[in-house]
Enzyme design. Structure first.
Site, PDB file in Angstrom:
ATOM      1  N   GLU A  54       0.637  -1.338   0.027  1.00  0.00           N
ATOM      2  CA  GLU A  54      -0.097  -0.044   0.123  1.00  0.00           C
ATOM      3  C   GLU A  54       0.856   1.300   0.044  1.00  0.00           C
ATOM      4  O   GLU A  54       1.877   1.401   0.590  1.00  0.00           O
ATOM      5  CB  GLU A  54      -0.841   0.028   1.227  1.00  0.00           C
ATOM      6  CG  GLU A  54      -1.617  -0.857   1.494  1.00  0.00           C
ATOM      7  CD  GLU A  54      -2.253  -0.907   3.187  1.00  0.00           C
ATOM      8  OE1 GLU A  54      -2.969  -1.968   3.395  1.00  0.00           O
ATOM      9  OE2 GLU A  54      -1.705  -0.209   3.934  1.00  0.00           O
ATOM     10  N   LYS A  61       2.450   4.487   1.680  1.00  0.00           N
ATOM     11  CA  LYS A  61       2.748   4.919   2.955  1.00  0.00           C
ATOM     12  C   LYS A  61       2.264   6.315   3.035  1.00  0.00           C
ATOM     13  O   LYS A  61       2.940   7.124   2.260  1.00  0.00           O
ATOM     14  CB  LYS A  61       4.128   4.717   3.332  1.00  0.00           C
ATOM     15  CG  LYS A  61       4.625   5.118   4.509  1.00  0.00           C
ATOM     16  CD  LYS A  61       5.782   4.600   5.100  1.00  0.00           C
ATOM     17  CE  LYS A  61       6.109   4.843   6.547  1.00  0.00           C
ATOM     18  NZ  LYS A  61       5.795   6.150   7.045  1.00  0.00           N
ATOM     19  N   ASP A  72       1.912   9.977   4.014  1.00  0.00           N
ATOM     20  CA  ASP A  72       2.914  10.869   4.950  1.00  0.00           C
ATOM     21  C   ASP A  72       1.983  11.926   5.659  1.00  0.00           C
ATOM     22  O   ASP A  72       1.887  13.046   5.323  1.00  0.00           O
ATOM     23  CB  ASP A  72       3.831  11.366   4.125  1.00  0.00           C
ATOM     24  CG  ASP A  72       5.153  11.938   4.788  1.00  0.00           C
ATOM     25  OD1 ASP A  72       5.097  11.704   6.030  1.00  0.00           O
ATOM     26  OD2 ASP A  72       5.766  12.825   4.508  1.00  0.00           O
ATOM     27  N   TYR A 112      -5.905   2.464   7.306  1.00  0.00           N
ATOM     28  CA  TYR A 112      -5.096   1.369   6.508  1.00  0.00           C
ATOM     29  C   TYR A 112      -5.043   0.282   7.715  1.00  0.00           C
ATOM     30  O   TYR A 112      -4.488  -0.793   7.343  1.00  0.00           O
ATOM     31  CB  TYR A 112      -3.711   1.867   6.246  1.00  0.00           C
ATOM     32  CG  TYR A 112      -2.988   2.356   7.580  1.00  0.00           C
ATOM     33  CD1 TYR A 112      -2.794   1.424   8.810  1.00  0.00           C
ATOM     34  CD2 TYR A 112      -2.483   3.903   7.756  1.00  0.00           C
ATOM     35  CE1 TYR A 112      -2.164   2.155   9.723  1.00  0.00           C
ATOM     36  CE2 TYR A 112      -2.080   4.350   9.072  1.00  0.00           C
ATOM     37  CZ  TYR A 112      -1.878   3.425   9.884  1.00  0.00           C
ATOM     38  OH  TYR A 112      -1.297   3.873  11.167  1.00  0.00           O
ATOM     39  N   LYS A 143      11.167   3.155   1.517  1.00  0.00           N
ATOM     40  CA  LYS A 143      10.883   4.517   1.434  1.00  0.00           C
ATOM     41  C   LYS A 143      11.478   4.910   0.141  1.00  0.00           C
ATOM     42  O   LYS A 143      12.523   4.467  -0.071  1.00  0.00           O
ATOM     43  CB  LYS A 143      11.554   5.456   2.441  1.00  0.00           C
ATOM     44  CG  LYS A 143      10.894   5.029   3.635  1.00  0.00           C
ATOM     45  CD  LYS A 143      10.475   6.481   4.283  1.00  0.00           C
ATOM     46  CE  LYS A 143      10.803   6.391   5.933  1.00  0.00           C
ATOM     47  NZ  LYS A 143      10.583   8.047   6.296  1.00  0.00           N
ATOM     48  N   CYS A 180      28.106  41.327  12.660  1.00  0.00           N
ATOM     49  CA  CYS A 180      26.964  41.076  12.786  1.00  0.00           C
ATOM     50  C   CYS A 180      25.874  41.929  11.791  1.00  0.00           C
ATOM     51  O   CYS A 180      26.051  43.030  11.831  1.00  0.00           O
ATOM     52  CB  CYS A 180      25.986  41.168  14.393  1.00  0.00           C
ATOM     53  SG  CYS A 180      24.380  40.949  14.282  1.00  0.00           S
ATOM     54  N   CYS A 227      23.328  44.116  14.033  1.00  0.00           N
ATOM     55  CA  CYS A 227      23.682  45.142  15.071  1.00  0.00           C
ATOM     56  C   CYS A 227      25.214  45.828  14.699  1.00  0.00           C
ATOM     57  O   CYS A 227      25.807  46.787  15.308  1.00  0.00           O
ATOM     58  CB  CYS A 227      23.724  44.787  16.544  1.00  0.00           C
ATOM     59  SG  CYS A 227      25.011  43.621  16.964  1.00  0.00           S
ATOM     60  N   CYS A 281      26.945  36.275  17.751  1.00  0.00           N
ATOM     61  CA  CYS A 281      26.897  37.916  17.876  1.00  0.00           C
ATOM     62  C   CYS A 281      26.645  37.694  19.450  1.00  0.00           C
ATOM     63  O   CYS A 281      25.674  37.219  19.958  1.00  0.00           O
ATOM     64  CB  CYS A 281      25.773  38.382  17.157  1.00  0.00           C
ATOM     65  SG  CYS A 281      25.254  40.164  17.801  1.00  0.00           S
ATOM     66  N   CYS A 303      21.165  43.237  20.589  1.00  0.00           N
ATOM     67  CA  CYS A 303      21.142  43.008  19.137  1.00  0.00           C
ATOM     68  C   CYS A 303      19.693  42.998  18.533  1.00  0.00           C
ATOM     69  O   CYS A 303      19.036  41.972  19.124  1.00  0.00           O
ATOM     70  CB  CYS A 303      21.993  42.008  18.487  1.00  0.00           C
ATOM     71  SG  CYS A 303      21.685  41.287  16.992  1.00  0.00           S
TER      72      CYS A 303
HETATM   73  S1  IVH Z   1       0.785   0.013   8.733  1.00  0.00           S
HETATM   74  C1  IVH Z   1       2.457  -0.932  13.466  1.00  0.00           C
HETATM   75  N1  IVH Z   1      -0.002   1.109   6.562  1.00  0.00           N
HETATM   76  O1  IVH Z   1       3.447   4.812   8.977  1.00  0.00           O
HETATM   77  C2  IVH Z   1       2.131   0.041  12.396  1.00  0.00           C
HETATM   78  N2  IVH Z   1       1.256   2.309   8.322  1.00  0.00           N
HETATM   79  O2  IVH Z   1       6.145   4.634  10.041  1.00  0.00           O
HETATM   80  C3  IVH Z   1       1.427  -0.683  11.154  1.00  0.00           C
HETATM   81  N3  IVH Z   1       1.418   4.737   7.856  1.00  0.00           N
HETATM   82  O3  IVH Z   1       2.547   4.607  12.397  1.00  0.00           O
HETATM   83  C4  IVH Z   1       1.072   0.311  10.370  1.00  0.00           C
HETATM   84  N4  IVH Z   1       0.203   4.726   5.761  1.00  0.00           N
HETATM   85  O4  IVH Z   1       1.002   5.990  10.926  1.00  0.00           O
HETATM   86  C5  IVH Z   1       0.585   1.043   7.926  1.00  0.00           C
HETATM   87  N5  IVH Z   1      -0.498   2.008   4.623  1.00  0.00           N
HETATM   88  C6  IVH Z   1      -0.044   2.262   5.880  1.00  0.00           C
HETATM   89  C7  IVH Z   1       0.282   3.354   6.335  1.00  0.00           C
HETATM   90  C8  IVH Z   1       0.911   3.300   7.551  1.00  0.00           C
HETATM   91  C9  IVH Z   1       1.103   5.627   6.569  1.00  0.00           C
HETATM   92  C10 IVH Z   1       2.105   5.182   9.108  1.00  0.00           C
HETATM   93  C11 IVH Z   1       1.471   4.654  10.169  1.00  0.00           C
HETATM   94  C12 IVH Z   1       2.799   4.368  11.104  1.00  0.00           C
HETATM   95  C13 IVH Z   1       3.788   4.955  10.372  1.00  0.00           C
HETATM   96  C14 IVH Z   1       5.081   3.957  10.593  1.00  0.00           C
END
Ligand code: IVH
Length: 609
Positions: free
Chosen positions: A120, A122, A124, A231, A323, A417, A420, A435, A440
């Site tokens: 899936e 991830k 952010d 998720y 990542k 600086c 000042c 400084c 300042c």
């Molecule tokens: S599974 C035990 N699936 O990434 C944690 N996490 O870096 C299992 N996150 O704390 C998490 N997308 O908040 C999972 N598709 C996804 C995710 C995901 C984002 C986050 C999650 C986790 C953090 C870890």
């Protein structure tokens, strides 16, 4: 390795480095988890973390090492609630080889079993856990330290797409986990508005989402337009039961929870190829998602297999995050300017020709110090490679020396600086140039900004632009002056009307009763971060008691070493600081904690699920 003194020296160096890394990682954890204001990229953080993990392999790590705990600690403005099951983090890697190792490891742990994986995006954003009791949403909590987090139910309810009920039959208790985010579009709009109002901009959508969730007023949160993707499930009591992660996701989708826009399954007898193909496909697709995706999560699909392999103290063994490498762009380094910080430290800053990296425009990057510039041989007029590593603070990661002409000139720190114009100082053995003029103007501005900032006294509306205006009008010079402001004075300022004057004054008034640690932190004593400030507040209970503490006594506190103790003594021994305390008291600022530290709500703790 040779025996004898070499070995001894080696061990000593190693121990020193371990302690140094632990301190550094703690510091970045605090910035990330408590202040939502990281100063290094995820990539740099991961590198420090890995180095520490490597070094700790040869001897058992101390239990309080950041590698042995889950995250930062929870904030105190919100009610604290315990998670039914700890919210762990994910092991992560930038290497496909390590993904293959992860698959092999699972195969070894589950001999003879056919594995099934889900892959899936991830997301952010900010992790969140919703708790449904008998089908009804009862609360939403942030991850906090993984054990307890902030109760942000009010804020989460501003997200329209969150179902308030589960379908029947109701499970007795169901924890549903996801990631709150701000779409790229909402993020751009928010920053445009903030810029117009002269407010500090958010570095990226994740910080903006984290900052929004921390707002105490849900009306502000609603205006931000947060979104969420779920998720998976945490604690679960009752029916329905799921056999696989995909079944759980299908249940969530049918119950109208937003779920990931794409999920891949790999379940052939040799799943590696499918998994790598999914990771590659996602690498391209992710740019079209409305949210930032910094990686792919690869997780065991069969829930029984997850239970069988379990977790380490920090992360499940059944999942890994791959990542993606941060994106880079080339641009012109137009000029190197210098900035004066709150403690007088001078930082060089790269002024860049604006360039798009990872979906946003970058026009400045920090260069840290003269040594760093010399080491990378960065010159004004160079074409440079800019990376939004971990999508946080842009960094210059390379110089196109091949494109150099005679025009590029090496950079030298100024002698004086820029604010000042007094001579700058460098302490022997230190890289920082500072400084040392306490008057300042740039330092005064930064000190006031720090005092009013979210992590300190949290005075809403007293940001960079407002402070600059107040300073220019001669209305404030030092911290206590903030508390002598009134409507008449504020209305003299340009662009300040009745309403904003009123709002600012009530925000200032509210700050009079902040917990003591915020005040201690806000004073900007050298080397005092939030952790030390909390420890000091707890031990001394009042600013006056702290002001009278001896260096020896101070060092007995956890997180307070020789350097911190002498910074504190140094600060309070100045006549100016005595005056500051008196003036704050006269202005009605609370100098002692009356209620003691905040209590953690543990009404659900101790229950077996
Ligand atoms: S599974 C035990 N699936 O990434 C944690 N996490 O870096 C299992 N996150 O704390 C998490 N997308 O908040 C999972 N598709 C996804 C995710 C995901 C984002 C986050 C999650 C986790 C953090 C870890």
């Amino acid at each position: 390795m040779k025996k004898g003194s070499h070995q001894g020296q080696f061990d000593f160096d190693k121990k020193e480095r371990i302690a140094e890394l632990q301190r550094e990682i703690e510091h970045h954890n605090r910035l990330y988890f408590e202040e939502a204001a990281p100063t290094i990229s995820d990539r740099e953080y991961d590198a420090l973390y890995r180095e520490l993990q490597e070094l700790e392999k040869s001897s058992p790590p101390s239990p309080d090492s950041p590698t042995q705990r889950i995250g930062g600690r929870p904030l105190e403005q919100f009610r604290q609630v315990q998670h039914l099951l700890p919210m762990q983090s994910l092991a992560n890697t930038y290497s496909e080889k390590e993904v293959l190792e992860f698959i092999n490891r699972l195969q070894r742990l589950l001999p003879g079993e056919i594995l099934s994986f889900a892959i899936e995006p991830k997301v952010d954003g900010v992790a969140i856990a919703l708790l449904y009791e008998n089908g009804h949403l009862v609360r939403a909590a942030t991850r906090g330290d993984g054990i307890a987090g902030d109760d942000v139910t009010q804020n989460i309810l501003t997200i329209a797409k969150i179902p308030r009920r589960l379908p029947k039959p109701y499970p007795e208790a169901a924890e549903i986990r996801g990631e709150v985010f701000l779409s790229r579009a909402a993020f751009a709009l928010l920053n445009t508005k903030r810029e117009e109002k002269g407010e500090v901009l958010f570095a990226n959508p994740r910080n903006a989402a984290a900052g929004s969730l921390k707002q105490l007023d849900p009306q502000i949160v609603a205006a931000r337009g947060l979104e969420i993707i779920f998720y998976g499930c945490g604690a679960w009591v009752g029916k329905p039961r799921f056999r696989t992660h995909l079944e759980a996701l299908a249940y969530l989708t049918a119950a109208h929870f937003p779920t990931p826009p794409r999920v891949w399954v790999a379940e052939s007898s040799d799943p590696s190829k499918e998994i790598l193909a999914a990771i590659h496909e996602l690498a391209d697709l992710r740019h079209d998602f409305p949210f930032e995706t910094d990686g792919a999560v690869i997780k065991a699909n069969i829930l029984q297999q997850r239970d069988a392999v379990g977790s380490t103290a920090k992360a499940p063994r059944w999942a890994i995050a791959f990542k993606y490498e941060p994106e880079r762009a080339e641009t012109l380094l137009e000029k190197i300017t210098v900035q004066v910080g709150r403690t007088g430290v001078i930082t060089p800053v790269a002024e860049l020709q604006p360039v798009m990296v990872s979906g946003s425009t970058v026009s400045r990057a920090t260069l840290h110090n003269q040594e760093e510039i010399a080491r990378k041989d960065i010159r004004e007029g160079d074409r440079v490679l800019v990376e939004k590593a971990g999508e946080v603070i842009p960094a210059i990661v390379g110089v196109r020396k091949d494109l150099r002409t005679r025009k590029q000139k090496p950079f030298h720190m100024p002698e004086k600086c820029p604010s000042c114009h007094q001579k700058l100082h460098r302490s022997p053995g230190q890289v920082a140039v500072r400084c040392i003029n306490p008057q300042c103007p740039a330092q005064i501005q930064r000190r006031l900004e720090h005092f009013a900032s979210r992590g300190a006294m949290d005075i809403d509306g007293l940001g960079e632009a407002m402070i600059a205006q107040l300073l220019a009008a001669g209305l404030v010079q030092k911290i206590p002056d903030i508390y002598t402001l009134n409507k008449e004075k504020l209305l003299k300022l340009e662009r300040v009307g009745e309403k904003s004057a009123h709002n600012l004054l009530s925000a200032i008034d509210r700050s009079r009763n902040r917990p003591l640690w915020r005040l201690i932190f806000g004073l900007g004593i050298l080397n005092i971060g939030t952790t030390a400030a909390r420890g000091l507040a707890e031990k001394y209970g009042s600013l006056k008691a702290l002001a009278n503490a001896s260096t020896e006594e101070l060092q007995k506190i956890e997180d307070v070493g020789e350097i911190v103790a002498s910074s504190i003594r140094q600060f309070f021994s100045q006549a100016e600081s005595q005056r500051l305390i008196e003036e704050l008291e006269r202005c009605g600022v609370q100098l002692a904690d009356v209620n003691g530290p905040e209590k953690v709500d543990d009404s659900l703790a101790g229950t077996t699920w």
